[in-house]
Design a protein around this motif. Sequence first.
Motif, PDB file in Angstrom:
ATOM      1  N   GLU A  48       0.825  -1.207   0.000  1.00 24.58           N
ATOM      2  CA  GLU A  48       0.000   0.000   0.000  1.00 24.58           C
ATOM      3  C   GLU A  48       0.860   1.259   0.000  1.00 24.58           C
ATOM      4  OE1 GLU A  48      -2.973   2.328   3.082  1.00 24.58           O
ATOM      5  OE2 GLU A  48      -2.867   0.133   3.182  1.00 24.58           O
ATOM      6  N   ARG A  49       1.881   1.276   0.847  1.00 23.54           N
ATOM      7  CA  ARG A  49       2.757   2.454   0.895  1.00 23.54           C
ATOM      8  C   ARG A  49       3.497   2.647  -0.427  1.00 23.54           C
ATOM      9  NH1 ARG A  49       3.816   0.475   6.237  1.00 23.54           N
ATOM     10  NH2 ARG A  49       5.693  -0.579   5.472  1.00 23.54           N
ATOM     11  N   THR A  50       3.931   1.537  -1.025  1.00 26.61           N
ATOM     12  CA  THR A  50       4.650   1.631  -2.301  1.00 26.61           C
ATOM     13  C   THR A  50       3.743   2.162  -3.403  1.00 26.61           C
ATOM     14  OG1 THR A  50       6.073  -0.230  -1.676  1.00 26.61           O
ATOM     15  CG2 THR A  50       5.951   0.327  -4.011  1.00 26.61           C
ATOM     16  N   THR A  51       2.508   1.656  -3.451  1.00 26.85           N
ATOM     17  CA  THR A  51       1.565   2.108  -4.479  1.00 26.85           C
ATOM     18  C   THR A  51       1.240   3.587  -4.311  1.00 26.85           C
ATOM     19  OG1 THR A  51       0.583  -0.108  -4.530  1.00 26.85           O
ATOM     20  CG2 THR A  51      -0.690   1.678  -5.509  1.00 26.85           C
ATOM     21  N   GLU A  52       1.039   4.001  -3.072  1.00 23.45           N
ATOM     22  CA  GLU A  52       0.736   5.413  -2.821  1.00 23.45           C
ATOM     23  C   GLU A  52       1.908   6.305  -3.219  1.00 23.45           C
ATOM     24  OE1 GLU A  52      -0.159   8.210   1.067  1.00 23.45           O
ATOM     25  OE2 GLU A  52      -1.003   6.176   1.011  1.00 23.45           O
ATOM     26  N   ALA A  53       3.120   5.866  -2.908  1.00 19.79           N
ATOM     27  CA  ALA A  53       4.305   6.651  -3.274  1.00 19.79           C
ATOM     28  C   ALA A  53       4.451   6.741  -4.793  1.00 19.79           C
ATOM     29  CB  ALA A  53       5.551   6.024  -2.656  1.00 19.79           C
ATOM     30  N   LYS A  54       4.169   5.649  -5.488  1.00 18.52           N
ATOM     31  CA  LYS A  54       4.252   5.663  -6.952  1.00 18.52           C
ATOM     32  C   LYS A  54       3.225   6.622  -7.550  1.00 18.52           C
ATOM     33  CE  LYS A  54       6.081   0.983  -7.693  1.00 18.52           C
ATOM     34  NZ  LYS A  54       5.805  -0.362  -8.271  1.00 18.52           N
ATOM     35  N   LEU A  55       2.026   6.621  -6.980  1.00 25.32           N
ATOM     36  CA  LEU A  55       1.000   7.538  -7.472  1.00 25.32           C
ATOM     37  C   LEU A  55       1.422   8.993  -7.287  1.00 25.32           C
ATOM     38  CD1 LEU A  55      -2.331   5.853  -6.303  1.00 25.32           C
ATOM     39  CD2 LEU A  55      -1.720   6.447  -8.645  1.00 25.32           C
ATOM     40  N   GLU A  56       1.933   9.306  -6.121  1.00 24.43           N
ATOM     41  CA  GLU A  56       2.368  10.681  -5.871  1.00 24.43           C
ATOM     42  C   GLU A  56       3.517  11.068  -6.796  1.00 24.43           C
ATOM     43  OE1 GLU A  56       3.272  10.553  -1.750  1.00 24.43           O
ATOM     44  OE2 GLU A  56       1.192  10.890  -1.097  1.00 24.43           O
ATOM     45  N   ASP A  57       4.409  10.122  -7.066  1.00 28.74           N
ATOM     46  CA  ASP A  57       5.528  10.399  -7.966  1.00 28.74           C
ATOM     47  C   ASP A  57       5.038  10.638  -9.397  1.00 28.74           C
ATOM     48  OD1 ASP A  57       8.452  10.463  -8.557  1.00 28.74           O
ATOM     49  OD2 ASP A  57       7.970   8.670  -9.731  1.00 28.74           O
ATOM     50  N   LEU A  58       4.072   9.822  -9.832  1.00 27.29           N
ATOM     51  CA  LEU A  58       3.522  10.003 -11.183  1.00 27.29           C
ATOM     52  C   LEU A  58       2.825  11.351 -11.319  1.00 27.29           C
ATOM     53  CD1 LEU A  58       2.059   6.442 -11.911  1.00 27.29           C
ATOM     54  CD2 LEU A  58       3.911   7.567 -13.145  1.00 27.29           C
ATOM     55  N   LEU A  59       2.069  11.732 -10.306  1.00 22.92           N
ATOM     56  CA  LEU A  59       1.385  13.024 -10.359  1.00 22.92           C
ATOM     57  C   LEU A  59       2.392  14.174 -10.394  1.00 22.92           C
ATOM     58  CD1 LEU A  59      -1.511  12.351  -7.812  1.00 22.92           C
ATOM     59  CD2 LEU A  59      -1.669  12.444 -10.297  1.00 22.92           C
TER      60      LEU A  59
END
Length: 228
Positions: A48-59
């Motif tokens: 979950e933390r990894t997915t959230e971090a990836k989303l923030e990075d993509l944005l």
Amino acid sequence: MASSTGNNGWAQLRQQARTLESQTESLFHTYSQFSTAPNIPQKPTEEERTTEAKLEDLLSKRENVITQLNRLLDSDATLTSSALKQNNLSLLREKLAAHNKDLARLKSNLSEARNRANLLSNVRDDIESYRASNPEQAEADYMLEERRRVDRSHDAADSVLSQAYAVQESFTLQRETLANINRRITLAASHVPGINSLIGRISARKQRDGVIMGSFVAFCFLMFYFFL
């Protein structure tokens, strides 16, 4: 030449923005499933933390690409005059803003779901702890729950019996109604001149037809037997 370079740079940046959009939407699908999991962990998992971090990075990357597109648009008069490119940039900004809102909403939903799960877990733990420290009360609660189950079973049985009695009563009323109709028909027939005689003739004719048919069948059987 400068215009051609600007167009190439625009096309590359726009393609990069579209690729980042697709990656964001794919990760949104994965991230949204964390809040609908049957057993939500008390703390965020590594996935979950990894997915959230990836989303923030993509944005963040999309924000940078849009900034570059905006600068390129302002620096090239040919690009600035293109209504299509202006519209494309506006759409990229709107999609980014929508995805930022979606991420905030998903974070909120996940937090609320985790809080509910933790609350239920704490309540269950408190109940188990209370029962462990009060075995007599736990036994009484168990017996009370069993009594409720028995009462519910009795209520269901009473409901079925009530329906059966209602059906039986309906059949009784229908039988009485049919008997009453039969009596009325018989009474009416007795008051009509010649009706009894007519009914008798019909019955006699049926009997005669039955005798004739029986005799014919017997004759055919005998003929078949003798000539076989």
